[in-house]
Design a protein around this motif. Structure first.
Motif, short mmCIF file in Angstrom:
data_model
loop_
_atom_site.label_atom_id
_atom_site.label_comp_id
_atom_site.label_asym_id
_atom_site.label_seq_id
_atom_site.Cartn_x
_atom_site.Cartn_y
_atom_site.Cartn_z
N LYS A 230 51.23 5.38 -27.96
CA LYS A 230 51.46 6.24 -26.80
C LYS A 230 51.46 7.70 -27.23
N GLY A 231 52.05 7.98 -28.38
CA GLY A 231 52.05 9.34 -28.89
C GLY A 231 50.65 9.85 -29.15
N LYS A 232 49.80 9.00 -29.71
CA LYS A 232 48.41 9.40 -29.96
C LYS A 232 47.69 9.71 -28.65
N ASN A 233 47.91 8.87 -27.61
CA ASN A 233 47.29 9.13 -26.31
C ASN A 233 47.70 10.51 -25.78
N LEU A 234 48.98 10.82 -25.89
CA LEU A 234 49.47 12.11 -25.41
C LEU A 234 48.89 13.26 -26.22
N ILE A 235 48.98 13.17 -27.54
CA ILE A 235 48.52 14.26 -28.39
C ILE A 235 47.02 14.48 -28.23
N ASP A 236 46.24 13.41 -28.22
CA ASP A 236 44.78 13.56 -28.06
C ASP A 236 44.44 14.28 -26.76
N GLU A 237 45.15 13.92 -25.70
CA GLU A 237 44.88 14.58 -24.42
C GLU A 237 45.27 16.05 -24.47
N TYR A 238 46.44 16.36 -25.03
CA TYR A 238 46.87 17.75 -25.10
C TYR A 238 45.89 18.59 -25.91
N VAL A 239 45.47 18.08 -27.05
CA VAL A 239 44.58 18.86 -27.91
C VAL A 239 43.27 19.15 -27.20
N GLN A 240 42.67 18.14 -26.61
CA GLN A 240 41.38 18.35 -25.96
C GLN A 240 41.48 19.25 -24.73
N ARG A 241 42.50 19.05 -23.91
CA ARG A 241 42.62 19.84 -22.69
C ARG A 241 43.05 21.27 -22.98
N ILE A 242 43.90 21.46 -23.98
CA ILE A 242 44.29 22.83 -24.35
C ILE A 242 43.11 23.55 -24.99
N ALA A 243 42.35 22.86 -25.84
CA ALA A 243 41.17 23.48 -26.44
C ALA A 243 40.18 23.90 -25.36
N THR A 244 40.01 23.07 -24.35
CA THR A 244 39.11 23.42 -23.24
C THR A 244 39.61 24.64 -22.48
N ALA A 245 40.91 24.71 -22.24
CA ALA A 245 41.48 25.86 -21.55
C ALA A 245 41.26 27.14 -22.35
N LEU A 246 41.43 27.07 -23.67
CA LEU A 246 41.23 28.25 -24.52
C LEU A 246 39.77 28.68 -24.49
#
Length: 253
Positions: A230-246
């Motif tokens: 579950k932690g990996k699912n959360l972290i993977d999503e945060y990294v990709q979506r934050i990178a896209t926002a940047l």
């Protein structure tokens, strides 16, 4: 940033125009099973992973944050919770932003991992931009990010198949425990997970604060069901979506 030389840093600022990521957290109790540094360990790890996706430099984290509040962090009465006055946090962030601007940095993202910090980080950003404008710097752009805002409904359904209790009760609960199991499992004490029921706060605050409102463990919602997957699912999503926002806000990184 703390692990490279000043000449390497200067070269990257000039040649790459990177985003400087500033993780901000707290030193705050997170129950008997999670480290007190959880609120800066998680955004720092996310920042490091995001820096693998975009041109970014991760600044040293702010390890202390604004005072823990009962309805979101358990309260400032727990042993070990070590907090700043709001004005102190704002001025610290203001000073650091101004220093980065002096270095030539024009792209900054403040990565918050402690909800109580929010308004004081906004104040620090506002003060820095206002003072820098007086000094003739008008091209600095800053994003303020709270990583949990990037959680999709699909991911919440995977992490909470029986229903999401809400972010307010997620202190030291399933999300933070799962991410900690994925990012730094050696710091998690699963055998010490408490069995307290979810906290039940009234819809108001009282001052002086009433410690009896908070479960004795400091955990606001049971963390049973947390997992590294579950932690990996959360972290993977945060990294990709934050990178896209940047990338959207800072073209070319």
């Amino acid at each position: 940033m703390a692990e490279i030389t000043w000449t390497e840093y200067q070269h990257r600022i000039k040649e790459e125009s990177p985003v400087v990521l500033i993780p901000v957290g707290a030193l705050e109790q997170h129950g008997p099973h999670l480290p007190m540094g959880t609120d800066h360990l998680i955004p720092t790890a996310i920042s490091r992973l995001v820096a693998e996706e975009v041109a970014a430099i991760v600044a040293p984290p702010f390890n202390y944050g604004y005072k823990s509040q009962p309805r979101m962090g358990g309260g400032n009465h727990f042993c070990g919770t070590t907090s700043l006055d709001g004005h102190t946090l704002s001025i610290m962030l203001r000073d650091v932003i101004k220093e980065f601007a002096r270095h030539g940095v024009r792209r900054i993202a403040v990565m918050d991992g402690h909800y109580e910090n929010m308004m004081f980080l906004i104040e620090g950003i506002d003060l820095a931009l206002r003072e820098l404008r007086y000094e003739g710097i008008h091209d600095l752009k800053i994003l303020r990010i709270e990583y949990w805002d990037f959680t999709s409904n699909e991911t919440l359904t995977k992490v909470f198949p029986d229903g999401f209790p809400g972010y307010a009760l997620e202190h030291a609960a399933v999300m933070e425990t799962s991410m900690s199991l994925y990012l730094h499992p050696h710091l998690v004490r699963l055998e010490k997970l408490p069995d307290d029921p979810p906290a039940d706060f009234p819809p108001y605050d009282v001052y002086p604060l009433n410690p009896a409102w908070t479960p004795a463990s400091g955990v606001l919602s049971p963390a049973h069901g947390a997992s590294a997957d579950k932690g990996k699912n959360l972290i993977d999503e945060y990294v990709q979506r934050i990178a896209t926002a940047l990338k959207d806000e800072f073209p070319g990184i």
